[in-house]
Design a protein around this motif. Structure first.
Motif, PDB file in Angstrom:
ATOM      1  N   ARG A  25      37.473 -16.069 -22.949  1.00 42.71           N
ATOM      2  CA  ARG A  25      37.962 -16.742 -24.155  1.00 42.71           C
ATOM      3  C   ARG A  25      37.035 -17.846 -24.642  1.00 42.71           C
ATOM      4  O   ARG A  25      37.125 -18.255 -25.783  1.00 42.71           O
ATOM      5  CB  ARG A  25      39.353 -17.327 -23.912  1.00 42.71           C
ATOM      6  CG  ARG A  25      40.425 -16.299 -23.806  1.00 42.71           C
ATOM      7  CD  ARG A  25      41.756 -16.953 -23.582  1.00 42.71           C
ATOM      8  NE  ARG A  25      42.819 -15.978 -23.601  1.00 42.71           N
ATOM      9  CZ  ARG A  25      44.088 -16.262 -23.430  1.00 42.71           C
ATOM     10  NH1 ARG A  25      44.456 -17.516 -23.220  1.00 42.71           N
ATOM     11  NH2 ARG A  25      44.995 -15.315 -23.466  1.00 42.71           N
ATOM     12  N   SER A  26      36.162 -18.343 -23.775  1.00 40.61           N
ATOM     13  CA  SER A  26      35.267 -19.424 -24.192  1.00 40.61           C
ATOM     14  C   SER A  26      33.821 -18.965 -24.347  1.00 40.61           C
ATOM     15  O   SER A  26      32.963 -19.757 -24.710  1.00 40.61           O
ATOM     16  CB  SER A  26      35.345 -20.585 -23.196  1.00 40.61           C
ATOM     17  OG  SER A  26      34.942 -20.153 -21.914  1.00 40.61           O
ATOM     18  N   ARG A  27      33.544 -17.680 -24.126  1.00 44.91           N
ATOM     19  CA  ARG A  27      32.180 -17.156 -24.270  1.00 44.91           C
ATOM     20  C   ARG A  27      31.794 -17.176 -25.746  1.00 44.91           C
ATOM     21  O   ARG A  27      32.479 -16.593 -26.580  1.00 44.91           O
ATOM     22  CB  ARG A  27      32.100 -15.733 -23.728  1.00 44.91           C
ATOM     23  CG  ARG A  27      30.687 -15.169 -23.758  1.00 44.91           C
ATOM     24  CD  ARG A  27      30.599 -13.801 -23.130  1.00 44.91           C
ATOM     25  NE  ARG A  27      31.165 -13.839 -21.780  1.00 44.91           N
ATOM     26  CZ  ARG A  27      31.948 -12.883 -21.289  1.00 44.91           C
ATOM     27  NH1 ARG A  27      32.267 -11.837 -21.999  1.00 44.91           N
ATOM     28  NH2 ARG A  27      32.414 -12.983 -20.058  1.00 44.91           N
ATOM     29  N   PRO A  28      30.699 -17.851 -26.124  1.00 44.61           N
ATOM     30  CA  PRO A  28      30.313 -17.925 -27.540  1.00 44.61           C
ATOM     31  C   PRO A  28      30.018 -16.545 -28.135  1.00 44.61           C
ATOM     32  O   PRO A  28      29.476 -15.666 -27.471  1.00 44.61           O
ATOM     33  CB  PRO A  28      29.035 -18.774 -27.527  1.00 44.61           C
ATOM     34  CG  PRO A  28      29.036 -19.475 -26.211  1.00 44.61           C
ATOM     35  CD  PRO A  28      29.776 -18.587 -25.254  1.00 44.61           C
ATOM     36  N   LEU A  29      30.373 -16.393 -29.399  1.00 42.66           N
ATOM     37  CA  LEU A  29      30.039 -15.187 -30.151  1.00 42.66           C
ATOM     38  C   LEU A  29      28.579 -15.236 -30.575  1.00 42.66           C
ATOM     39  O   LEU A  29      27.960 -16.304 -30.580  1.00 42.66           O
ATOM     40  CB  LEU A  29      30.884 -15.100 -31.421  1.00 42.66           C
ATOM     41  CG  LEU A  29      32.373 -14.886 -31.280  1.00 42.66           C
ATOM     42  CD1 LEU A  29      33.036 -14.949 -32.649  1.00 42.66           C
ATOM     43  CD2 LEU A  29      32.662 -13.554 -30.627  1.00 42.66           C
ATOM     44  N   PRO A  36      33.917  -6.704 -37.471  1.00 43.70           N
ATOM     45  CA  PRO A  36      35.017  -7.673 -37.413  1.00 43.70           C
ATOM     46  C   PRO A  36      35.591  -7.779 -36.001  1.00 43.70           C
ATOM     47  O   PRO A  36      35.673  -6.789 -35.264  1.00 43.70           O
ATOM     48  CB  PRO A  36      36.051  -7.088 -38.379  1.00 43.70           C
ATOM     49  CG  PRO A  36      35.249  -6.260 -39.326  1.00 43.70           C
ATOM     50  CD  PRO A  36      34.135  -5.672 -38.497  1.00 43.70           C
ATOM     51  N   VAL A  37      35.968  -8.991 -35.615  1.00 41.67           N
ATOM     52  CA  VAL A  37      36.500  -9.256 -34.285  1.00 41.67           C
ATOM     53  C   VAL A  37      37.479 -10.430 -34.360  1.00 41.67           C
ATOM     54  O   VAL A  37      37.307 -11.326 -35.180  1.00 41.67           O
ATOM     55  CB  VAL A  37      35.348  -9.541 -33.286  1.00 41.67           C
ATOM     56  CG1 VAL A  37      34.576 -10.785 -33.657  1.00 41.67           C
ATOM     57  CG2 VAL A  37      35.849  -9.643 -31.870  1.00 41.67           C
ATOM     58  N   GLU A  38      38.501 -10.387 -33.534  1.00 41.79           N
ATOM     59  CA  GLU A  38      39.384 -11.536 -33.357  1.00 41.79           C
ATOM     60  C   GLU A  38      38.762 -12.402 -32.269  1.00 41.79           C
ATOM     61  O   GLU A  38      38.366 -11.893 -31.218  1.00 41.79           O
ATOM     62  CB  GLU A  38      40.782 -11.092 -32.924  1.00 41.79           C
ATOM     63  CG  GLU A  38      41.606 -10.494 -34.038  1.00 41.79           C
ATOM     64  CD  GLU A  38      42.072 -11.517 -35.062  1.00 41.79           C
ATOM     65  OE1 GLU A  38      42.542 -12.604 -34.668  1.00 41.79           O
ATOM     66  OE2 GLU A  38      41.943 -11.218 -36.264  1.00 41.79           O
ATOM     67  N   ALA A  39      38.663 -13.700 -32.510  1.00 43.11           N
ATOM     68  CA  ALA A  39      38.038 -14.596 -31.541  1.00 43.11           C
ATOM     69  C   ALA A  39      38.826 -15.894 -31.458  1.00 43.11           C
ATOM     70  O   ALA A  39      39.578 -16.247 -32.372  1.00 43.11           O
ATOM     71  CB  ALA A  39      36.597 -14.890 -31.957  1.00 43.11           C
ATOM     72  N   TYR A  40      38.637 -16.592 -30.367  1.00 43.93           N
ATOM     73  CA  TYR A  40      39.218 -17.922 -30.211  1.00 43.93           C
ATOM     74  C   TYR A  40      38.296 -18.930 -30.886  1.00 43.93           C
ATOM     75  O   TYR A  40      37.074 -18.754 -30.891  1.00 43.93           O
ATOM     76  CB  TYR A  40      39.394 -18.252 -28.726  1.00 43.93           C
ATOM     77  CG  TYR A  40      40.456 -17.400 -28.084  1.00 43.93           C
ATOM     78  CD1 TYR A  40      41.805 -17.788 -28.137  1.00 43.93           C
ATOM     79  CD2 TYR A  40      40.141 -16.194 -27.475  1.00 43.93           C
ATOM     80  CE1 TYR A  40      42.786 -16.984 -27.588  1.00 43.93           C
ATOM     81  CE2 TYR A  40      41.122 -15.390 -26.919  1.00 43.93           C
ATOM     82  CZ  TYR A  40      42.441 -15.788 -26.977  1.00 43.93           C
ATOM     83  OH  TYR A  40      43.415 -14.986 -26.447  1.00 43.93           O
ATOM     84  N   ALA A  41      38.878 -19.978 -31.430  1.00 43.10           N
ATOM     85  CA  ALA A  41      38.085 -20.989 -32.138  1.00 43.10           C
ATOM     86  C   ALA A  41      36.966 -21.542 -31.264  1.00 43.10           C
ATOM     87  O   ALA A  41      35.877 -21.829 -31.763  1.00 43.10           O
ATOM     88  CB  ALA A  41      38.985 -22.111 -32.648  1.00 43.10           C
ATOM     89  N   VAL A  42      37.188 -21.671 -29.962  1.00 36.89           N
ATOM     90  CA  VAL A  42      36.154 -22.216 -29.077  1.00 36.89           C
ATOM     91  C   VAL A  42      34.971 -21.280 -28.920  1.00 36.89           C
ATOM     92  O   VAL A  42      33.934 -21.678 -28.391  1.00 36.89           O
ATOM     93  CB  VAL A  42      36.717 -22.595 -27.682  1.00 36.89           C
ATOM     94  CG1 VAL A  42      37.741 -23.705 -27.788  1.00 36.89           C
ATOM     95  CG2 VAL A  42      37.266 -21.385 -26.962  1.00 36.89           C
ATOM     96  N   GLU A  51      36.975 -14.491 -41.858  1.00 38.84           N
ATOM     97  CA  GLU A  51      37.618 -13.675 -42.877  1.00 38.84           C
ATOM     98  C   GLU A  51      38.567 -14.504 -43.725  1.00 38.84           C
ATOM     99  O   GLU A  51      38.600 -14.384 -44.943  1.00 38.84           O
ATOM    100  CB  GLU A  51      38.362 -12.526 -42.206  1.00 38.84           C
ATOM    101  CG  GLU A  51      39.012 -11.578 -43.174  1.00 38.84           C
ATOM    102  CD  GLU A  51      39.638 -10.394 -42.479  1.00 38.84           C
ATOM    103  OE1 GLU A  51      39.710  -9.338 -43.125  1.00 38.84           O
ATOM    104  OE2 GLU A  51      40.050 -10.514 -41.305  1.00 38.84           O
ATOM    105  N   ALA A  52      39.348 -15.363 -43.087  1.00 40.62           N
ATOM    106  CA  ALA A  52      40.298 -16.233 -43.781  1.00 40.62           C
ATOM    107  C   ALA A  52      40.290 -17.589 -43.089  1.00 40.62           C
ATOM    108  O   ALA A  52      40.020 -17.689 -41.895  1.00 40.62           O
ATOM    109  CB  ALA A  52      41.696 -15.626 -43.741  1.00 40.62           C
TER     110      ALA A  52
END
Length: 161
Positions: A25-29, A36-42, A51-52
């Motif tokens: 969950r904390s691995r940078p994109l 498109p991907v769902e990611a955690y803000a961190v 996207e929004a």
């Protein structure tokens, strides 16, 4: 005795699983994702296109899209708090992040506004020490504010000079 051993093994697996999930969950994109991907803000980094723009408040997951796709916001800068720093309070955290955020004169003239995301107190206690600056245009854009290629969605980009 076998039951106690099974409980210890299950507990150890739960700890390892939780740690693995937390690391994921904390691995940078990548700065510009391929799809498109769902990611955690961190996980967001400078260059991430959203996207929004989520509603005000604590941000959990966001939709990240390739910058060539229409998007509503982009991370244009990051502010790294010192890892050993004491919690500055929510207002203090936002003020520090805001000082790291700058738009070009052209972006300001086009109506682009800045939104800052600072760690919450709960996030801070989990080790989140990164604030984000997001460029938010008046309507969807394609391209990137980071390299100067952002244009209203549907228009052809002009070469960066």
């Amino acid at each position: 005795m076998a039951g106690a051993g099974a409980v210890v093994v299950l507990a150890a697996l739960a700890v390892v699983g939780t740690r693995t999930l937390s690391d994921y969950r904390s691995r940078p994109l990548a700065p510009d994702v391929a799809q498109p991907v769902e990611a955690y803000a961190v996980q967001l980094v400078t260059g991430s296109c959203l996207e929004a723009l989520p509603a005000d408040g604590e941000v959990g997951r966001v939709g990240v899209v390739p910058c060539a796709d229409p998007h509503a916001a982009q991370v244009v800068a990051q502010y790294a708090f010192d890892a050993a720093a004491a919690w500055p309070g929510q207002d203090g955290a936002h003020q520090r992040v805001t000082r790291a955020c700058v738009l070009s004169d052209e972006e300001v003239a086009a109506g682009v506004r800045l939104v800052t995301w600072a760690p919450s107190e709960a996030g801070w206690s989990r080790g989140d020490r990164t604030g984000l600056c997001l460029a938010v245009p008046t309507g969807p854009v394609t391209g990137s504010f980071v390299d100067g290629t952002a244009t209203p969605a549907g228009e052809s980009p002009t070469p960066a000079g």
